[in-house]
Design a protein around this motif. Structure first.
Motif, mmCIF file in Angstrom:
data_model
loop_
_atom_site.group_PDB
_atom_site.id
_atom_site.type_symbol
_atom_site.label_atom_id
_atom_site.label_comp_id
_atom_site.label_asym_id
_atom_site.label_seq_id
_atom_site.Cartn_x
_atom_site.Cartn_y
_atom_site.Cartn_z
ATOM 1 N N SER A 91 10.755 9.256 -9.426
ATOM 2 C CA SER A 91 11.343 8.179 -8.640
ATOM 3 C C SER A 91 10.471 6.939 -8.820
ATOM 4 O O SER A 91 9.271 7.047 -9.059
ATOM 5 N N THR A 92 11.091 5.785 -8.687
ATOM 6 C CA THR A 92 10.374 4.521 -8.871
ATOM 7 C C THR A 92 10.428 3.729 -7.576
ATOM 8 O O THR A 92 11.485 3.622 -6.949
ATOM 9 N N PHE A 93 9.280 3.186 -7.184
ATOM 10 C CA PHE A 93 9.162 2.408 -5.953
ATOM 11 C C PHE A 93 8.389 1.130 -6.242
ATOM 12 O O PHE A 93 7.606 1.075 -7.182
ATOM 13 N N GLY A 94 8.590 0.127 -5.393
ATOM 14 C CA GLY A 94 7.813 -1.099 -5.474
ATOM 15 C C GLY A 94 6.826 -1.157 -4.320
ATOM 16 O O GLY A 94 7.170 -0.813 -3.194
ATOM 17 N N ALA A 95 5.608 -1.572 -4.607
ATOM 18 C CA ALA A 95 4.567 -1.731 -3.597
ATOM 19 C C ALA A 95 4.189 -3.203 -3.529
ATOM 20 O O ALA A 95 3.712 -3.763 -4.519
ATOM 21 N N ILE A 96 4.416 -3.833 -2.382
ATOM 22 C CA ILE A 96 4.088 -5.244 -2.215
ATOM 23 C C ILE A 96 2.614 -5.356 -1.848
ATOM 24 O O ILE A 96 2.155 -4.731 -0.882
ATOM 25 N N VAL A 97 1.880 -6.148 -2.653
ATOM 26 C CA VAL A 97 0.434 -6.308 -2.464
ATOM 27 C C VAL A 97 0.088 -7.796 -2.427
ATOM 28 O O VAL A 97 0.853 -8.630 -2.900
ATOM 29 N N ASP A 98 -1.093 -8.118 -1.884
ATOM 30 C CA ASP A 98 -1.513 -9.520 -1.766
ATOM 31 C C ASP A 98 -1.759 -10.158 -3.125
ATOM 32 O O ASP A 98 -1.379 -11.296 -3.365
ATOM 33 N N SER A 99 -2.434 -9.429 -4.011
ATOM 34 C CA SER A 99 -2.704 -9.943 -5.357
ATOM 35 C C SER A 99 -3.156 -8.778 -6.242
ATOM 36 O O SER A 99 -3.735 -7.810 -5.751
ATOM 37 N N VAL A 100 -2.878 -8.909 -7.531
ATOM 38 C CA VAL A 100 -3.341 -7.924 -8.507
ATOM 39 C C VAL A 100 -4.591 -8.485 -9.153
ATOM 40 O O VAL A 100 -4.652 -9.663 -9.507
ATOM 41 N N MET A 101 -5.600 -7.643 -9.289
ATOM 42 C CA MET A 101 -6.894 -8.100 -9.798
ATOM 43 C C MET A 101 -7.042 -7.814 -11.294
ATOM 44 O O MET A 101 -6.923 -8.708 -12.105
ATOM 45 N N GLU A 102 -7.324 -6.548 -11.658
ATOM 46 C CA GLU A 102 -7.607 -6.210 -13.052
ATOM 47 C C GLU A 102 -7.444 -4.717 -13.264
ATOM 48 O O GLU A 102 -7.307 -3.953 -12.317
ATOM 49 N N VAL A 103 -7.480 -4.327 -14.537
ATOM 50 C CA VAL A 103 -7.523 -2.913 -14.893
ATOM 51 C C VAL A 103 -8.981 -2.562 -15.152
ATOM 52 O O VAL A 103 -9.650 -3.220 -15.944
ATOM 53 N N LEU A 104 -9.461 -1.547 -14.425
ATOM 54 C CA LEU A 104 -10.843 -1.088 -14.576
ATOM 55 C C LEU A 104 -10.862 0.300 -15.189
ATOM 56 O O LEU A 104 -9.988 1.109 -14.910
#
Length: 153
Positions: A91-104
């Motif tokens: 299943s696919t869902f959307g998550a609302i976040v303040d900001s995306v930072m980086e891939v670590l």
């Protein structure tokens, strides 16, 4: 073994989903409301011709509400939700976040178990903790966050 984490901010705290569970990151657009939905379900968005249920993670985690900004993003997350007919159902869902930072990238040996209490969110939503510099990264358990039969917290 190395894990890749997509890090993002919520209420000045650093969170992450494992990269292999993230389909894409979208600019914020106002979801279409769903009648009788849980308070943290913001509504539906259209992604790749499919209606995706979006969850406001601030509301889900009982954090203070905030208006969307130019940095607000919707992270599209794939969740393994087995059914009787299809044990590999995604299943696919959307998550609302303040900001995306980086891939670590982090070594799996550097991921700690979360404490059982004292967390800013319910421990069932946390799969582990990592660190970047002096800041903790809360690695989220997407299956628990997007569970259909969740318990009241």
């Amino acid at each position: 073994m190395t894990n890749q984490l997509l890090t993002f901010k919520l209420n000045d705290n650093l969170f992450a989903f494992e990269v292999f569970k993230v389909q894409e990151v979208l600019e914020y657009s106002e979801p279409v409301k769903i009648p009788c939905a849980s308070p943290y379900v913001k509504g539906l968005i259209n992604s790749r011709g499919t209606g995706i249920t979006t969850v406001d993670l601030r509301k889900k985690f009982l954090l203070p509400e905030a208006e969307p900004t130019k940095d607000t993003r919707i992270i599209i997350v794939e969740v393994n939700k087995p059914t009787d007919e299809n044990p590999d159902h995604i299943s696919t869902f959307g998550a609302i976040v303040d900001s995306v930072m980086e891939v670590l990238e982090t070594d799996s040996n550097n991921i700690e178990q979360p404490p059982k209490f004292g967390n800013i969110i319910s421990p069932e939503f946390i799969s582990g903790l990592s660190k970047k510099d002096d800041q903790f990264i809360i690695i989220l358990n997407e299956r628990a966050i997007f569970a259909q039969n969740e318990q009241k917290l």
